[in-house]
Design an enzyme around this catalytic site. Structure first.
Site, mmCIF file in Angstrom:
data_model
loop_
_atom_site.group_PDB
_atom_site.id
_atom_site.type_symbol
_atom_site.label_atom_id
_atom_site.label_comp_id
_atom_site.label_asym_id
_atom_site.label_seq_id
_atom_site.Cartn_x
_atom_site.Cartn_y
_atom_site.Cartn_z
ATOM 1 N N LYS A 1 0.859 -1.183 0.000
ATOM 2 C CA LYS A 1 0.000 0.000 0.000
ATOM 3 C C LYS A 1 0.886 1.220 0.000
ATOM 4 C CE LYS A 1 -0.963 3.095 2.262
ATOM 5 N NZ LYS A 1 -0.453 4.288 2.963
ATOM 6 N N THR B 1 6.303 5.809 2.007
ATOM 7 C CA THR B 1 5.243 5.551 2.993
ATOM 8 C C THR B 1 4.441 4.449 2.483
ATOM 9 O OG1 THR B 1 4.907 7.666 3.912
ATOM 10 C CG2 THR B 1 3.101 6.217 4.080
#
Lengths: 383, 383
Positions: A168, A179
């Protein structure tokens, strides 16, 4: 197929109510063995989220039986209570699986500075455990999305063994890991030290060179779990290459889904004196907001590439630099080269080659352009 | 009053036709003595424009009689021909003033990678020389504008002596000097070494700490010329403080005119172990695109401040960090502090205090927010 492509793994993804919009927000990945070997790489940000601090301890315990992941809240900058919540989540997973909490890694993603709604998360763990399935990989990948527009999975299958994974991440991609949360699984029969070596080598040249906006998250985690369920012990180099391929594929999917981007930019630094020089120059180019705006405007502005190179400590002589954009050497020997009007900027992918003329090392960094949509996505609401 | 506020200086600003739109694009500043002392600070970008390479040599000659500045073209990445053009420009100024070319500094600003139209620039020098005046400072300041919406001047007058100056710059502001040209003049009777010390001290804590978008120009130049025409030799410390005040004022004007910005952001790092730590943390916060977007959206997103601090090597403990935004301590001891809804974000100036709780040093960095207008200004046309 995602994390359940390899034998020995089950997974689930459900909506626990952590996200207010009711979308899936809790994933569980379980290693059913016979082995429970594992390796992990975590954010190099010194401000680490509670689940990262917890999972770093788990990895030191030597084996990982399960990973529980939630979207809808990062559990970062949440103090002692946040750490207690990460611990309690692991305890809950351990309880329903009949394992020890110290074998349960925890990952979180979402807004910083908010405590997780444990009254929803803990019952969600029970719901997810009840839905664990050898076909649950896809649902798990969906449940960890935040601003992702698509879920990301990748699988490489070799002679009798498999490496698969999910990721993700959409924007906030930066070195020392984007991230992002990534869980890789394999049924190869390998020990922790081999997994660790393969994972570190793979992330160094894949996720660590995906630099969408230079921002580094507090929660980044990449885990590799090995069940040994294939009964095969692959050649270490062949295994490492399979892990690299999966990481590379997932990294590319992250770049293509970066928040608000209209261009995927491949920056290839060639003829550097050292690989470190090549990476430093690549990152400097990748982080130049003026260049990223120019490329958004389909302007092959090589002056901004040179200006970015000039801020580094890499070995080069300004009057020997060459720059190609989409195959046209628009800058030669530090000055004007071929006609910039020859550069075709219509396509989503932009390929910049920066020739330092100082050696023979090379590195490739991926980034995105800077767009009004990026500004909108990151200013119109908290994220 | 600008560069002609101090006695002994004349200046002019004219339209030479370098800019296609006919706006003023050539400025001339002349030191009529009796002294012609000078100091200069140049871009730390290793890719230096031809006029920077030329002017660095001029400064080494020990005295500066004139500065010629053009907007409409940076004369950067233009190879040997570009350097010849900078030299020819200085020769022309020397000829019309009856001085040596080695006493004439040259500054250029505009698009990288294009040769200057010397057929327009050289006649422009004659026109400018014919219009030199003790009241020409304002016109000179106007002629060096590029995307600036206003011209920038500042003057400090003390007991019998004056420091004045002009600046150009709007965005592309970064350390190692913003993309900007600055000419300061004084009628104080001081030698080169005193000027140099005062100028370096002033730029270190003013222009070098204005970091709008992290990009560093190939052309940045700050010059300080001293005529001695006041007949006064001020105290060195008092003189240095006057230079700092003028630089600080001009730096503030640059930030307020940054391309497409809607917020001026003051980042004050306090209780750092060293000043270097404070500056590193301030820059990291100033360059965080996600934070800059959040502040544009009037979101006091302190999590992004902590995330930026976490990427530095500065001395700090994550659970001792405190962050205030516009006077509200939204983060205490690395976690949630006062209610973020108390933060009033309606005004243009945003004040962030980052308390590292690691010592007693401090530094202040100024930056701007990241807006769709910034993207537009830097993508819709070459600059």
């Amino acid at each position: 197929m995602s994390v359940t492509a390899a034998k020995g793994f089950t997974a689930a993804g459900i909506a626990a109510g952590i996200k207010e919009n009711g979308n899936p927000d809790l994933a569980l990945v379980v290693n059913n063995g016979p082995r429970r070997a594992a390796a992990g790489v975590f954010t190099s940000n010194r401000v680490k989220a509670a689940p990262v601090l917890w999972s770093e301890q788990v990895l030191k315990s030597g084996q990982v039986s399960a990973v529980v992941l939630n979207s809808g809240g990062a559990n970062a900058c949440t103090g002692p209570k946040g750490f207690q919540d990460a611990h309690a989540t692991a305890e809950k997973v351990a309880e329903v699986l009949g394992r020890g909490a110290v074998e349960v890694a925890v990952c979180s993603t979402g807004l910083i500075g908010l405590l997780l709604p444990m009254d929803k998360l803990l019952p969600g763990v029970e719901t997810a455990a009840a839905q664990l399935s050898e076909h649950g990989g896809e649902k798990a990948a969906i449940a960890i999305k935040t601003t992702d527009t698509v879920h990301k999975t990748s699988v490489v299958t070799k002679d009798g063994w498999t490496v698969g994974g999910m990721a993700k991440g959409a924007g906030m991609l930066a070195p020392g890991l984007a991230t992002m949360l990534v869980v890789l699984t394999t049924d190869a029969g390998l020990e922790n030290d081999v997994l660790d070596e393969a994972l570190r080598a793979a992330t160094r040249t894949t996720f660590d060179r995906v630099d969408s906006d230079g921002c580094m998250s507090t929660n980044d985690t990449v885990l590799l779990l090995a069940s040994g369920a294939s009964g095969v012990t692959p050649d270490h180099a062949e295994f490492a290459e399979a892990v690299r391929q999966v990481c590379d594929d997932l990294g590319q999917q992250l770049i293509r889904d970066a928040e608000g981007a209209s261009k995927d930019i491949k920056i290839e630094v060639i003829n550097a004196a050292t690989e470190d020089d090549a990476v430093e120059v690549g990152r400097s180019i990748a982080r130049n907001n003026l260049l990223k705006c120019a490329l958004h405007g389909e302007d092959p502005n090589w002056g901004r590439v040179l200006s970015a190179i000039g801020t580094t400590r890499a070995a080069f002589e300004p009057d020997r630099l060459n720059v190609a954009i989409n195959g046209v050497w628009v800058c030669k020997n530090g000055g004007v080269g071929e006609d910039r009007d020859k550069v075709d900027m219509r396509y989503r992918e932009v390929h910049i080659v920066a020739d330092l003329a100082a050696g023979s090392e090379t590195a490739t960094i991926w980034t995105n352009d800077l767009t009004a949509d990026y500004v909108h996505e990151n200013s119109a609401y908290s994220s």
